[in-house]
Design a protein around this motif. Structure first.
Motif, PDB file in Angstrom:
ATOM      1  N   TYR A   1      98.935  32.432  40.974  1.00 19.86           N
ATOM      2  CA  TYR A   1      98.723  31.986  39.728  1.00 19.86           C
ATOM      3  C   TYR A   1      99.512  30.962  39.287  1.00 19.86           C
ATOM      4  CZ  TYR A   1      99.645  32.530  34.424  1.00 19.86           C
ATOM      5  OH  TYR A   1      99.583  32.252  33.111  1.00 19.86           O
ATOM      6  N   LEU A   2     100.964  30.763  39.585  1.00 24.17           N
ATOM      7  CA  LEU A   2     101.821  29.640  39.171  1.00 24.17           C
ATOM      8  C   LEU A   2     101.350  28.322  39.694  1.00 24.17           C
ATOM      9  CD1 LEU A   2     105.203  31.404  39.530  1.00 24.17           C
ATOM     10  CD2 LEU A   2     104.071  30.771  37.559  1.00 24.17           C
ATOM     11  N   GLU A   3     100.812  28.738  41.183  1.00 18.78           N
ATOM     12  CA  GLU A   3     100.288  27.263  41.777  1.00 18.78           C
ATOM     13  C   GLU A   3      99.082  26.875  41.042  1.00 18.78           C
ATOM     14  OE1 GLU A   3      99.972  27.521  46.030  1.00 18.78           O
ATOM     15  OE2 GLU A   3     102.060  28.341  46.415  1.00 18.78           O
ATOM     16  N   TYR A   4      98.167  27.661  40.678  1.00 26.21           N
ATOM     17  CA  TYR A   4      97.084  27.079  40.104  1.00 26.21           C
ATOM     18  C   TYR A   4      97.549  26.587  38.564  1.00 26.21           C
ATOM     19  CZ  TYR A   4      93.133  29.416  42.628  1.00 26.21           C
ATOM     20  OH  TYR A   4      92.221  29.769  43.531  1.00 26.21           O
ATOM     21  N   LEU A   5      98.515  27.009  38.006  1.00 28.04           N
ATOM     22  CA  LEU A   5      99.099  26.387  36.818  1.00 28.04           C
ATOM     23  C   LEU A   5      99.464  25.074  37.103  1.00 28.04           C
ATOM     24  CD1 LEU A   5     100.533  29.231  34.570  1.00 28.04           C
ATOM     25  CD2 LEU A   5      98.631  27.902  34.265  1.00 28.04           C
ATOM     26  N   GLU A   6     100.430  25.067  38.231  1.00 30.12           N
ATOM     27  CA  GLU A   6     101.061  23.827  38.433  1.00 30.12           C
ATOM     28  C   GLU A   6      99.938  22.766  38.966  1.00 30.12           C
ATOM     29  OE1 GLU A   6     104.879  22.379  41.118  1.00 30.12           O
ATOM     30  OE2 GLU A   6     103.302  23.371  42.260  1.00 30.12           O
ATOM     31  N   ASP A   7      98.951  22.935  39.385  1.00 31.70           N
ATOM     32  CA  ASP A   7      97.897  21.976  39.792  1.00 31.70           C
ATOM     33  C   ASP A   7      97.018  21.883  38.697  1.00 31.70           C
ATOM     34  OD1 ASP A   7      98.852  22.056  42.383  1.00 31.70           O
ATOM     35  OD2 ASP A   7      97.593  23.492  43.163  1.00 31.70           O
ATOM     36  N   GLY A   8      97.357  22.446  37.361  1.00 30.66           N
ATOM     37  CA  GLY A   8      96.568  22.053  36.142  1.00 30.66           C
ATOM     38  C   GLY A   8      95.103  22.739  36.366  1.00 30.66           C
ATOM     39  N   LYS A   9      94.742  23.801  37.091  1.00 31.10           N
ATOM     40  CA  LYS A   9      93.582  24.617  37.178  1.00 31.10           C
ATOM     41  C   LYS A   9      93.815  25.948  36.328  1.00 31.10           C
ATOM     42  CE  LYS A   9      92.842  23.084  41.993  1.00 31.10           C
ATOM     43  NZ  LYS A   9      92.401  23.629  43.097  1.00 31.10           N
ATOM     44  N   VAL A  10      93.763  25.623  34.974  1.00 30.15           N
ATOM     45  CA  VAL A  10      94.396  26.583  34.058  1.00 30.15           C
ATOM     46  C   VAL A  10      93.068  27.659  34.174  1.00 30.15           C
ATOM     47  CG1 VAL A  10      94.349  27.256  31.523  1.00 30.15           C
ATOM     48  CG2 VAL A  10      95.276  24.965  32.602  1.00 30.15           C
ATOM     49  N   LEU A  11      91.830  27.478  34.318  1.00 31.09           N
ATOM     50  CA  LEU A  11      90.900  28.610  34.291  1.00 31.09           C
ATOM     51  C   LEU A  11      90.728  29.271  35.290  1.00 31.09           C
ATOM     52  CD1 LEU A  11      87.601  26.362  33.094  1.00 31.09           C
ATOM     53  CD2 LEU A  11      88.974  27.963  31.863  1.00 31.09           C
ATOM     54  N   GLU A  12      91.081  28.772  36.483  1.00 31.45           N
ATOM     55  CA  GLU A  12      91.423  29.659  37.738  1.00 31.45           C
ATOM     56  C   GLU A  12      92.513  30.477  37.640  1.00 31.45           C
ATOM     57  OE1 GLU A  12      90.600  26.410  37.589  1.00 31.45           O
ATOM     58  OE2 GLU A  12      89.271  25.872  39.384  1.00 31.45           O
ATOM     59  N   ALA A  13      93.697  29.835  36.771  1.00 29.86           N
ATOM     60  CA  ALA A  13      94.853  30.573  36.597  1.00 29.86           C
ATOM     61  C   ALA A  13      94.540  31.799  35.900  1.00 29.86           C
ATOM     62  CB  ALA A  13      96.078  29.677  36.114  1.00 29.86           C
ATOM     63  N   LEU A  14      93.890  31.562  34.664  1.00 29.48           N
ATOM     64  CA  LEU A  14      93.431  32.494  33.884  1.00 29.48           C
ATOM     65  C   LEU A  14      92.618  33.770  34.363  1.00 29.48           C
ATOM     66  CD1 LEU A  14      93.816  33.253  30.857  1.00 29.48           C
ATOM     67  CD2 LEU A  14      91.508  31.980  30.308  1.00 29.48           C
ATOM     68  N   GLN A  15      91.693  33.453  35.314  1.00 30.45           N
ATOM     69  CA  GLN A  15      91.085  34.131  36.151  1.00 30.45           C
ATOM     70  C   GLN A  15      91.803  35.280  36.911  1.00 30.45           C
ATOM     71  OE1 GLN A  15      88.091  35.421  35.895  1.00 30.45           O
ATOM     72  NE2 GLN A  15      88.233  36.804  37.590  1.00 30.45           N
ATOM     73  N   VAL A  16      92.774  34.748  37.436  1.00 32.88           N
ATOM     74  CA  VAL A  16      93.857  35.657  38.376  1.00 32.88           C
ATOM     75  C   VAL A  16      94.494  36.486  37.455  1.00 32.88           C
ATOM     76  CG1 VAL A  16      95.771  35.367  39.690  1.00 32.88           C
ATOM     77  CG2 VAL A  16      94.111  33.797  40.168  1.00 32.88           C
ATOM     78  N   LEU A  17      95.135  35.850  36.054  1.00 33.18           N
ATOM     79  CA  LEU A  17      95.690  36.676  35.294  1.00 33.18           C
ATOM     80  C   LEU A  17      94.944  37.768  34.861  1.00 33.18           C
ATOM     81  CD1 LEU A  17      98.472  36.914  33.799  1.00 33.18           C
ATOM     82  CD2 LEU A  17      97.321  35.417  31.916  1.00 33.18           C
ATOM     83  N   ARG A  18      93.730  37.385  34.478  1.00 29.27           N
ATOM     84  CA  ARG A  18      92.862  38.728  33.593  1.00 29.27           C
ATOM     85  C   ARG A  18      92.322  39.318  34.696  1.00 29.27           C
ATOM     86  NH1 ARG A  18      89.845  35.262  28.703  1.00 29.27           N
ATOM     87  NH2 ARG A  18      91.866  34.969  27.345  1.00 29.27           N
ATOM     88  N   GLY A  19      91.707  38.738  35.885  1.00 32.10           N
ATOM     89  CA  GLY A  19      90.792  39.423  36.639  1.00 32.10           C
ATOM     90  C   GLY A  19      91.523  40.356  37.889  1.00 32.10           C
ATOM     91  N   GLU A  20      92.818  39.896  38.326  1.00 32.57           N
ATOM     92  CA  GLU A  20      93.569  40.264  39.266  1.00 32.57           C
ATOM     93  C   GLU A  20      94.640  40.943  39.028  1.00 32.57           C
ATOM     94  OE1 GLU A  20      92.967  37.737  43.060  1.00 32.57           O
ATOM     95  OE2 GLU A  20      92.275  36.123  41.621  1.00 32.57           O
ATOM     96  N   LEU A  21      95.442  40.322  38.447  1.00 30.35           N
ATOM     97  CA  LEU A  21      96.836  40.814  38.130  1.00 30.35           C
ATOM     98  C   LEU A  21      96.839  41.890  36.824  1.00 30.35           C
ATOM     99  CD1 LEU A  21      99.076  37.429  37.771  1.00 30.35           C
ATOM    100  CD2 LEU A  21      99.561  39.491  39.243  1.00 30.35           C
TER     101      LEU A  21
END
Length: 613
Positions: A163-183
């Motif tokens: 999640y943190l690596e997605y956020l750092e890369d600017g991939k906010v939608l992917e990070a949000l999917q990890v937060l909601r759909g996996e974590l």
């Protein structure tokens, strides 16, 4: 040290040293060795072994032995669990140094495996950031783990990094999917998930790294992640990180702890010691020369009556001494020569000065008198001005004081039942009725005050919720006590008994120190040395005694005073400097002995006797 044999079970046979069917033969060139690691090759030729001896490419030695020779060779002894552990520890250390071919050869020749193949695969996927594959590896590792529930925790850590690596890369939608759909579906550590969701508001990568206290995407953060993940795996599957260095560091620290004379700052860096020799600093002459305050380097005679108390400031730059002559003298410590020079004299304490307490920042000094003194003086040390002269009642007895860690309040009391909390202007903030106080100490939590009383005990008092509890119970009067910097240990001077060490957390008596003569005089002892490994106390036999905290017998007796030594103070910033106050009217400053030749060194023992058994 405990053997790393946890989690053996079904996998223990698989992880044990195979020893190539106990005949020492290597596998075919370039193939996979029986330990699960690839054999090292050189130009296609196997770097193999025969009966434990290496056969290198181009060597004139035959690559195979004749049948009769093979029959005459003894089978290699199967390695014990301890030997396996040592080989794995060495292999891990060499791998950390980048000597991977050496590791391959070590594992091949010993028949051991550095770690389970599933763990190796998991490690590689984590370091490469292949999070989906790393999650799948967890299913293989599940059967090797003691606690299946640990899988959820490990998965949470993996997804958090993802999640943190997605956020750092600017991939906010992917990070949000990890937060909601996996974590979130893990239903684990919801408080942390709320914190992670807040990172979505970070405007740039630097802001994210700062708020998350995270190194950012890359080797550093993934290594730290692996260190956390490893704690859930048995050591038979994956060794704890830098395990050999940890064991060596523990061995060095243990040797230092057992050394009665060690008085230098602890250094966890192994480069600062030799691993080839045991730690030794038991030479008594070396001890005197280098680091230990066993030599009278100065005698202060400015007081004209008994000196009842002495205390170094918290920064070690000053010494305050209080006397029956009604004065307090502030001494300046020279940072180079460690000689003391009179800075100023504070006068007007009608009953004499029997106790002193520096404020946490050393700006103020509070002076108390003996039992019949109802007044307390609060001095500004920097200006020499009296800020407050406090007296609640002429019938009070204010004989002890302790500062709150915030430096804005203090507590004071005496044996007539007074126990007050006051501000710097002497205004009464709180009081506790009916406590006959002998000595006081404020703990670092800012709420708890320890007080020894006339019931031969130390109790903890909380002025916020008005609760109290018993912590220490002795069979004889507690004349004084002091507390270690970490708040864990208390050093008590007990009437007719001597010096006792208590563990305040476990509420147990740890040790009784021998040698000191303690009647019903108030004598103040102290912790000292770089790591508070030493204890010093005055005595009614005119001596100063020094013990190692872990030994009951004194390691030194300092002579020179001619009457009872009332107080000892060890400089908190200069471990080789100590002061003692005596009824003989002097303050002795103790330091390391100057450089001596052998004849002078022999005479030094007249001043300081070694009592080490």
């Amino acid at each position: 040290m405990q053997s790393n044999g946890a989690g053996q079970g079904q996998e223990s046979a698989e992880l044990s040293c195979l020893n190539s069917a106990q005949n020492g033969e290597s596998s075919s060139a370039g193939g996979t060795h029986s330990n699960g690691l690839l054999s090292s090759t050189d130009n296609g030729n196997s770097v193999g072994t025969s009966n434990g001896s290496s056969t290198l490419p181009g060597s004139s030695a035959p690559s195979t032995a004749s049948g009769s020779e093979v029959g005459s060779l003894k089978k290699k002894k199967r390695l014990s669990q301890a030997e396996e552990d040592v080989i794995r520890l060495i292999g891990q250390h060499l791998h950390g140094l980048g000597l991977n071919q050496t590791v391959d050869l070590l594992m091949q020749e010993s028949g051991c495996r550095l770690e389970h193949p599933s763990a190796t695969k998991f490690r590689n996927h984590v370091m490469e950031g292949e999070w989906d594959k790393a999650e799948n590896d967890l299913n293989e590792l599940r059967a090797l783990m003691h606690s299946p529930n640990a899988i959820v925790r490990m998965k949470f850590l993996l997804l958090q990094q993802k999640y943190l690596e997605y956020l750092e890369d600017g991939k906010v939608l992917e990070a949000l999917q990890v937060l909601r759909g996996e974590l979130t579906p893990l239903k684990y550590n919801t408080d942390r998930i709320h914190v992670l969701s807040g990172y979505l508001m970070c405007s740039h990568a630097e802001d994210l790294r700062a708020k998350a206290e995270w190194e950012g995407k890359g080797t550093a953060s993934r290594c730290r992640l692996l260190d956390k993940l490893q704690t859930y795996l048995p050591p038979s599957v994956m060794l704890p990180p830098r395990r050999l260095q940890t064991l060596l560091r523990q061995a060095v620290e243990l040797q230092r702890d057992r050394c009665l004379y060690h008085n230098t700052k602890l250094d966890s860096n192994l480069d600062s010691v030799s691993l080839l020799l045991d730690h030794v600093c038991s030479s008594f002459i070396f001890l005197h020369r280098k680091q230990f305050p066993c030599y009278t380097q100065q005698i202060l005679t400015e007081h004209c009556n008994e000196v009842w108390f002495c205390k170094f400031s918290n920064d070690g730059t000053k010494l305050a001494t209080g006397s029956k002559d009604t004065t307090v003298i502030i001494w300046q410590v020279d940072p180079e020569s460690h000689q003391l020079k009179l800075l100023r004299t504070l006068e007007g304490h009608a009953y004499g000065v029997s106790y002193l307490a520096w404020s946490p920042d050393d700006t103020y000094l509070i002076a108390c008198g003996p039992d019949d003194c109802s007044e307390l003086w609060l001095w500004n040390v920097q200006t020499g001005e009296l800020r407050t002269k406090m007296s609640q009642s002429h019938e009070d007895s204010l004989t002890s004081v302790a500062w709150n860690p915030d430096g804005k309040r203090f507590v004071t009391g005496g044996q007539r039942g007074q126990f007050y909390q006051c501000d710097l202007d002497g205004n009464l903030l709180d009081s506790w009725e009916g406590v006959r106080v002998q000595c006081l100490w404020c703990l670092s939590d800012g709420r708890t005050v320890l007080a020894s009383d006339t019931h031969q005990r130390i109790r903890g008092y909380n002025f916020e919720d008005l609760t109290d509890r018993n912590i220490v119970q002795e069979d004889h009067p507690i004349m004084s006590f002091t507390v270690s910097k970490n708040g864990r240990l208390a050093l008590l001077n007990v009437a007719t008994q001597g010096v006792h060490l208590w563990d305040l957390q476990d509420r147990v008596l740890v040790r009784k120190y021998q040698g000191v003569t303690q009647g019903f005089y108030t004598i103040h002892s102290c912790f000292g040395g770089h790591n508070e490994d030493f204890i010093a106390s005055g005595s009614e036999d005119h001596k100063v005694y020094i013990w190692h905290r872990r030994g009951e017998l004194p390691i030194a007796e300092l002579t020179g005073h001619t009457r009872t030594v009332n107080c000892v103070s060890w400089n908190p910033a200069i471990p080789g400097l100590m002061a003692s106050a005596s009824d003989d009217g002097t303050v002795r400053v103790w330091g390391p002995a100057p450089f001596l030749d052998s004849q002078e060194a022999d005479g030094l023992n007249e001043n300081c006797s070694n009592m080490d058994s």
